[in-house]
Design an enzyme around this catalytic site. Structure first.
Site, mmCIF file in Angstrom:
data_model
loop_
_atom_site.group_PDB
_atom_site.id
_atom_site.type_symbol
_atom_site.label_atom_id
_atom_site.label_comp_id
_atom_site.label_asym_id
_atom_site.label_seq_id
_atom_site.Cartn_x
_atom_site.Cartn_y
_atom_site.Cartn_z
ATOM 1 N N ASN A 112 -17.519 -58.177 30.233
ATOM 2 C CA ASN A 112 -15.909 -58.966 30.741
ATOM 3 C C ASN A 112 -15.102 -57.921 31.246
ATOM 4 O OD1 ASN A 112 -13.860 -60.310 31.333
ATOM 5 N ND2 ASN A 112 -14.015 -61.992 29.996
ATOM 6 N N CYS B 123 -7.715 -62.012 33.927
ATOM 7 C CA CYS B 123 -8.828 -61.921 34.927
ATOM 8 C C CYS B 123 -8.457 -62.500 35.991
ATOM 9 C CB CYS B 123 -10.104 -62.196 33.835
ATOM 10 S SG CYS B 123 -9.930 -62.025 32.125
ATOM 11 N N HIS C 182 -15.740 -63.564 38.319
ATOM 12 C CA HIS C 182 -15.235 -63.347 37.132
ATOM 13 C C HIS C 182 -16.463 -63.265 36.714
ATOM 14 C CE1 HIS C 182 -13.114 -62.029 33.873
ATOM 15 N NE2 HIS C 182 -13.090 -62.728 33.178
HETATM 16 O O1 UT7 Z 1 -12.626 -63.803 30.606
HETATM 17 C C1 UT7 Z 1 -11.179 -64.476 30.425
HETATM 18 C C2 UT7 Z 1 -11.990 -66.378 30.331
HETATM 19 N N1 UT7 Z 1 -13.401 -66.300 28.761
HETATM 20 C C3 UT7 Z 1 -14.697 -66.856 28.855
HETATM 21 O O2 UT7 Z 1 -14.353 -67.969 29.866
HETATM 22 C C4 UT7 Z 1 -15.054 -67.078 27.711
HETATM 23 C C5 UT7 Z 1 -15.940 -68.578 27.444
HETATM 24 N N2 UT7 Z 1 -16.086 -68.684 26.415
HETATM 25 C C6 UT7 Z 1 -17.444 -68.126 26.361
HETATM 26 O O3 UT7 Z 1 -17.522 -67.218 26.782
HETATM 27 C C7 UT7 Z 1 -17.993 -68.919 25.163
HETATM 28 O O4 UT7 Z 1 -17.539 -69.216 24.500
HETATM 29 C C8 UT7 Z 1 -17.835 -67.583 23.630
HETATM 30 C C9 UT7 Z 1 -19.017 -66.163 24.511
HETATM 31 C C10 UT7 Z 1 -16.488 -66.496 23.489
HETATM 32 C C11 UT7 Z 1 -18.310 -67.526 22.215
HETATM 33 O O5 UT7 Z 1 -19.935 -68.544 22.272
HETATM 34 P P1 UT7 Z 1 -19.544 -70.074 22.283
HETATM 35 O O6 UT7 Z 1 -21.314 -71.532 22.087
HETATM 36 O O7 UT7 Z 1 -18.397 -71.323 22.548
HETATM 37 O O8 UT7 Z 1 -19.945 -69.995 20.198
HETATM 38 P P2 UT7 Z 1 -19.065 -70.416 19.032
HETATM 39 O O9 UT7 Z 1 -17.697 -69.971 19.612
HETATM 40 O O10 UT7 Z 1 -18.511 -72.051 19.280
HETATM 41 O O11 UT7 Z 1 -19.997 -69.803 17.976
HETATM 42 C C12 UT7 Z 1 -20.881 -70.445 17.646
HETATM 43 C C13 UT7 Z 1 -21.863 -70.153 16.560
HETATM 44 C C14 UT7 Z 1 -21.036 -69.840 15.685
HETATM 45 O O12 UT7 Z 1 -21.047 -69.801 14.419
HETATM 46 P P3 UT7 Z 1 -21.294 -71.322 13.373
HETATM 47 O O13 UT7 Z 1 -19.917 -71.846 13.695
HETATM 48 O O14 UT7 Z 1 -22.027 -72.509 14.543
HETATM 49 O O15 UT7 Z 1 -22.017 -70.926 12.068
HETATM 50 C C15 UT7 Z 1 -19.468 -68.126 15.406
HETATM 51 O O16 UT7 Z 1 -19.086 -67.881 14.208
HETATM 52 O O17 UT7 Z 1 -21.975 -68.520 16.939
HETATM 53 C C16 UT7 Z 1 -21.054 -67.586 15.781
HETATM 54 N N3 UT7 Z 1 -20.631 -66.481 16.477
HETATM 55 C C17 UT7 Z 1 -21.520 -65.286 16.784
HETATM 56 N N4 UT7 Z 1 -22.559 -65.086 15.593
HETATM 57 C C18 UT7 Z 1 -23.209 -63.540 16.387
HETATM 58 C C19 UT7 Z 1 -19.617 -66.458 17.163
HETATM 59 N N5 UT7 Z 1 -19.463 -65.047 17.955
HETATM 60 C C20 UT7 Z 1 -21.243 -64.376 17.455
HETATM 61 C C21 UT7 Z 1 -20.982 -63.082 17.287
HETATM 62 N N6 UT7 Z 1 -22.341 -63.149 17.344
HETATM 63 N N7 UT7 Z 1 -21.252 -62.547 17.946
#
Ligand code: UT7
Length: 333
Positions: A290, A119, A260
């Protein structure tokens, strides 16, 4: 890695972007994986993303964006000296996507190569091109961030499928004049101890795709999102601050920050940490998701064409991605 004071000024003479026509909305994704518009919107800010057509490759997206930037800069293909394409989704492993762009443009007097910095790639390209122009090696450069991430997404994995999109953005860099528009400072960095946080594990020499592993979706993006999030905020804050400081600027001098476009929560955190109010931070990720190396480039073009900054204004671009990589640039337009 920073600039040296003795470099000749280099300016951005034109910008362009291209987004494929097909729109994939959060509602469409609800039918594909277990997710919801509410989760995607509240956790990321993304509402929809663009998907390239069948037969539309990264080089096609890049070429379309490049043509617009060249038209704005008033540069003919034959006059181009240098083409750098930043991408992690090349048309082919070899030759470089930049060579296909060179062919498409008919820019046969240029030298063309790709860089892979995820990115942050567009800003890595900006630093390299700036240096090559400022030392007199080249008179101008086309830099492009282009991605067809839809070819490298596991559409059954909700943790990544909702995040990414396709698109391309481009800029023409040329020699500037003292006191005029100028790329004032650029900063790039990497941390190879964190390669495991965000990668495409298969499809390279470490893990070729064979008939034995073809069903394992190894040539798709894998990310430890929470970890990446933390690094993104601190690295982008630090690299933006470095270019702001080296340019002799203060937060209040910055007309627009172009970060970004990965997650609205990351963008909000950067805005707070840089003390730049959110109305001076450009956001378009609700429309495109993204787009990795293309994100900053598309945002620069959209902000430019919609008059978000004018001649003489100061803008700051800042990015973060797999590698880990980070980069920033301070520009007087
Ligand atoms: O471009 C390069 C750089 N990339 C980035 O900067 C991305 C950085 N990371 C992020 O933007 C975030 O971490 C994400 C958007 C990828 C994820 O958000 P998060 O708040 O960190 O969520 P998480 O991965 O901790 O997941 C929280 C919950 C989980 O469920 P449980 O374990 O709490 O029951 C996931 O299974 O959300 C669940 N989950 C979803 N639920 C519905 C993960 N993806 C989804 C989804 N829809 N698409």
């Amino acid at each position: 890695m920073s600039d040296t004071a003795s470099e000749l000024p280099v300016t951005i003479a034109g910008t362009g972007s291209y987004l494929p026509e097909k729109i994939l909305t959060n509602a469409d994704l609800e039918l594909m994986v277990e997710t919801s518009d509410d989760w995607i919107t509240s956790r990321t800010g993304i509402k929809e993303r663009r998907i390239a057509a069948e037969g539309e490759h990264t080089s096609h997206l890049a070429t379309n964006a490049a043509r617009k930037a060249m038209e704005q800069a008033g540069l003919d293909p034959a006059e181009l000296n240098l083409i750098i394409v930043a991408t992690i989704t090349p048309d082919t492993l070899t030759p470089a996507t930049a060579c296909y762009v060179q062919q498409n443009l008919g820019a046969l007097n240029a030298v063309a190569f790709d860089i892979s910095a995820a990115c942050s790639g567009f800003l890595f390209a900006m630093k390299i091109a700036k240096r090559l122009i400022s030392t007199g090696a080249f008179e101008n450069a086309l830099i492009v961030g282009a991605e067809k991430l839809s070819s490298f997404v596991n559409w059954e994995d909700r943790s990544t499928a909702v995040l990414f999109g396709d698109g391309a953005g481009a800029a023409i860099l040329t020699r500037g004049e003292e006191g005029g528009g100028e790329i004032l400072a650029t900063e790039i960095g990497t941390d190879g101890s964190q390669t495991h946080l965000l990668n495409i594990p298969g499809g390279g020499s470490a893990c070729p795709i064979t008939s034995k592993n073809a069903d394992k979706q190894l040539a798709t993006l894998a990310m430890l999102g929470k970890e990446v999030f933390k690094h993104a905020v601190t690295r982008m804050r630090d690299s933006a601050n470095q270019v702001i400081e080296r340019s002799g600027l203060k937060a209040e001098d910055i007309k627009l920050v172009i970060p970004h476009q990965a997650n609205l929560r990351i963008i909000d955190a950067i805005s707070k940490r840089l003390a730049v109010p959110s109305d001076r931070v450009f956001v378009n990720l609700h429309k495109y998701g993204n787009t990795s190396a293309a994100a900053c480039a598309i945002a620069l073009d959209e902000a430019h064409r919609s008059g978000k900054f004018e001649k003489g204004d100061h803008i700051v671009l800042v990015a973060f991605g797999a590698g880990l990589t980070w980069a920033a640039a301070a520009v007087r337009w």
